[in-house]
Design an enzyme around this catalytic site. Sequence first.
Site, PDB file in Angstrom:
ATOM      1  N   HIS A  54       1.889  -4.565  -2.126  1.00 24.90           N
ATOM      2  CA  HIS A  54       2.740  -4.484  -3.311  1.00 24.90           C
ATOM      3  C   HIS A  54       4.113  -3.963  -2.909  1.00 24.90           C
ATOM      4  O   HIS A  54       4.325  -3.562  -1.761  1.00 24.90           O
ATOM      5  CB  HIS A  54       2.105  -3.621  -4.408  1.00 24.90           C
ATOM      6  CG  HIS A  54       1.918  -2.173  -4.074  1.00 24.90           C
ATOM      7  ND1 HIS A  54       1.071  -1.727  -3.078  1.00 24.90           N
ATOM      8  CD2 HIS A  54       2.459  -1.040  -4.622  1.00 24.90           C
ATOM      9  CE1 HIS A  54       1.091  -0.409  -3.023  1.00 24.90           C
ATOM     10  NE2 HIS A  54       1.936   0.035  -3.952  1.00 24.90           N
ATOM     11  N   HIS A  56       6.105  -1.351  -3.745  1.00 28.92           N
ATOM     12  CA  HIS A  56       6.570   0.031  -3.718  1.00 28.92           C
ATOM     13  C   HIS A  56       7.087   0.417  -2.331  1.00 28.92           C
ATOM     14  O   HIS A  56       6.497   0.048  -1.310  1.00 28.92           O
ATOM     15  CB  HIS A  56       5.474   0.978  -4.172  1.00 28.92           C
ATOM     16  CG  HIS A  56       5.234   0.938  -5.648  1.00 28.92           C
ATOM     17  ND1 HIS A  56       4.105   1.461  -6.246  1.00 28.92           N
ATOM     18  CD2 HIS A  56       5.988   0.436  -6.673  1.00 28.92           C
ATOM     19  CE1 HIS A  56       4.170   1.288  -7.554  1.00 28.92           C
ATOM     20  NE2 HIS A  56       5.302   0.660  -7.834  1.00 28.92           N
ATOM     21  N   ASP A  58       7.037   3.013  -0.496  1.00 28.90           N
ATOM     22  CA  ASP A  58       6.198   3.703   0.484  1.00 28.90           C
ATOM     23  C   ASP A  58       5.189   2.769   1.140  1.00 28.90           C
ATOM     24  O   ASP A  58       4.428   3.192   2.025  1.00 28.90           O
ATOM     25  CB  ASP A  58       5.493   4.914  -0.151  1.00 28.90           C
ATOM     26  CG  ASP A  58       4.530   4.535  -1.259  1.00 28.90           C
ATOM     27  OD1 ASP A  58       4.847   3.626  -2.040  1.00 28.90           O
ATOM     28  OD2 ASP A  58       3.447   5.157  -1.346  1.00 28.90           O
ATOM     29  N   HIS A  59       5.215   1.485   0.754  1.00 29.34           N
ATOM     30  CA  HIS A  59       4.374   0.471   1.393  1.00 29.34           C
ATOM     31  C   HIS A  59       5.194  -0.627   2.068  1.00 29.34           C
ATOM     32  O   HIS A  59       4.647  -1.398   2.856  1.00 29.34           O
ATOM     33  CB  HIS A  59       3.430  -0.158   0.368  1.00 29.34           C
ATOM     34  CG  HIS A  59       2.380   0.787  -0.121  1.00 29.34           C
ATOM     35  ND1 HIS A  59       1.060   0.722   0.258  1.00 29.34           N
ATOM     36  CD2 HIS A  59       2.467   1.866  -0.949  1.00 29.34           C
ATOM     37  CE1 HIS A  59       0.380   1.709  -0.318  1.00 29.34           C
ATOM     38  NE2 HIS A  59       1.219   2.410  -1.062  1.00 29.34           N
ATOM     39  N   HIS A 112      -2.004  -1.524 -10.862  1.00 26.17           N
ATOM     40  CA  HIS A 112      -1.035  -0.547 -10.342  1.00 26.17           C
ATOM     41  C   HIS A 112       0.375  -1.110 -10.468  1.00 26.17           C
ATOM     42  O   HIS A 112       1.286  -0.448 -10.946  1.00 26.17           O
ATOM     43  CB  HIS A 112      -1.376  -0.232  -8.891  1.00 26.17           C
ATOM     44  CG  HIS A 112      -0.463   0.762  -8.244  1.00 26.17           C
ATOM     45  ND1 HIS A 112      -0.394   2.073  -8.643  1.00 26.17           N
ATOM     46  CD2 HIS A 112       0.413   0.624  -7.212  1.00 26.17           C
ATOM     47  CE1 HIS A 112       0.500   2.712  -7.878  1.00 26.17           C
ATOM     48  NE2 HIS A 112       0.995   1.866  -7.017  1.00 26.17           N
ATOM     49  N   ASP A 129      -2.852   0.341  -3.275  1.00 29.77           N
ATOM     50  CA  ASP A 129      -2.994   1.412  -4.255  1.00 29.77           C
ATOM     51  C   ASP A 129      -3.826   0.985  -5.467  1.00 29.77           C
ATOM     52  O   ASP A 129      -3.665   1.510  -6.565  1.00 29.77           O
ATOM     53  CB  ASP A 129      -1.612   1.875  -4.733  1.00 29.77           C
ATOM     54  CG  ASP A 129      -0.873   2.674  -3.677  1.00 29.77           C
ATOM     55  OD1 ASP A 129      -1.439   2.897  -2.593  1.00 29.77           O
ATOM     56  OD2 ASP A 129       0.283   3.056  -3.930  1.00 29.77           O
ATOM     57  N   HIS A 167      -3.777   5.613   0.609  1.00 25.17           N
ATOM     58  CA  HIS A 167      -3.438   7.037   0.556  1.00 25.17           C
ATOM     59  C   HIS A 167      -4.663   7.912   0.789  1.00 25.17           C
ATOM     60  O   HIS A 167      -5.794   7.510   0.506  1.00 25.17           O
ATOM     61  CB  HIS A 167      -2.857   7.407  -0.815  1.00 25.17           C
ATOM     62  CG  HIS A 167      -1.512   6.831  -1.098  1.00 25.17           C
ATOM     63  ND1 HIS A 167      -0.337   7.484  -0.787  1.00 25.17           N
ATOM     64  CD2 HIS A 167      -1.155   5.647  -1.669  1.00 25.17           C
ATOM     65  CE1 HIS A 167       0.692   6.732  -1.164  1.00 25.17           C
ATOM     66  NE2 HIS A 167       0.215   5.616  -1.694  1.00 25.17           N
TER      67      HIS A 167
END
Length: 255
Positions: A54, A56, A58-59, A112, A129, A167
Amino acid sequence: MDLEIQAIPAFTDNYIWAVVSDGKCMLVDPGDAAAPLAFLAEHDLVLVAVLLTHHHADHTGGVERVLASHQAPVWGPEDPRMPSATRFAHENEHIKIEALGLDFQVIATPGHTSSHIAFYGNNGLFCGDTLFSAGCGRLFEGTPAEMQQTLDKLAALPDSTRVFCGHEYTAANCDFALRIEPDNPDLARRCDEVTQLRRTDRMTLPSTIGAEKSFNPFLRTREPAVVAAAQRLEPGTKTAPDAVFGVIRRCKDAA
């Protein structure tokens, strides 16, 4: 072909997954560049593919810097928020990583985010996530009904499927799950295991689909104990799985 899957820690609790064999490597969700670049250099690996679940940061935030040093194809969901190099992957499409002899089925997993996807194959699930051990992702863009449908799809995978989440949230998820099913012996055992692992800073992943179905409340929204917990939290809650999911997700958000 011998295959190993290693977790590259990033930020405070992210895992970038590295699938390694015979000097070649595939990365999943490199939100950071420094950590995977150091991993590739330390082990003298050739990057052959990147999978993204996805958009985001942090990915995905490390993709451009990683590609500046290692040219490799990138697959991810069709979304204008993805890195520019992304090749769009869609539900039931198969991504073949020929250099590693791997084949992954794409599973649409909205909830998400609206365009979230997961990659399933080789007895493994890279789910970003969407599904966590003893928990699930927060609903930033999806609805409870969408996430319930998504989790039902994942729960239908073989019990032996290894679950590689994005995570290290398991300890906090266990604490919350105990509020929902305090008398679940499988959950109690998982919580004890997680406590011991985290006490020495060891990771709690991967899990398996079969294990998660025994103690993850978000995969157990049809279980009488979980339904009853939702009705205690919000009297009048209907017994439909998406209604139960919505209650316990809202409770988790407020925890």
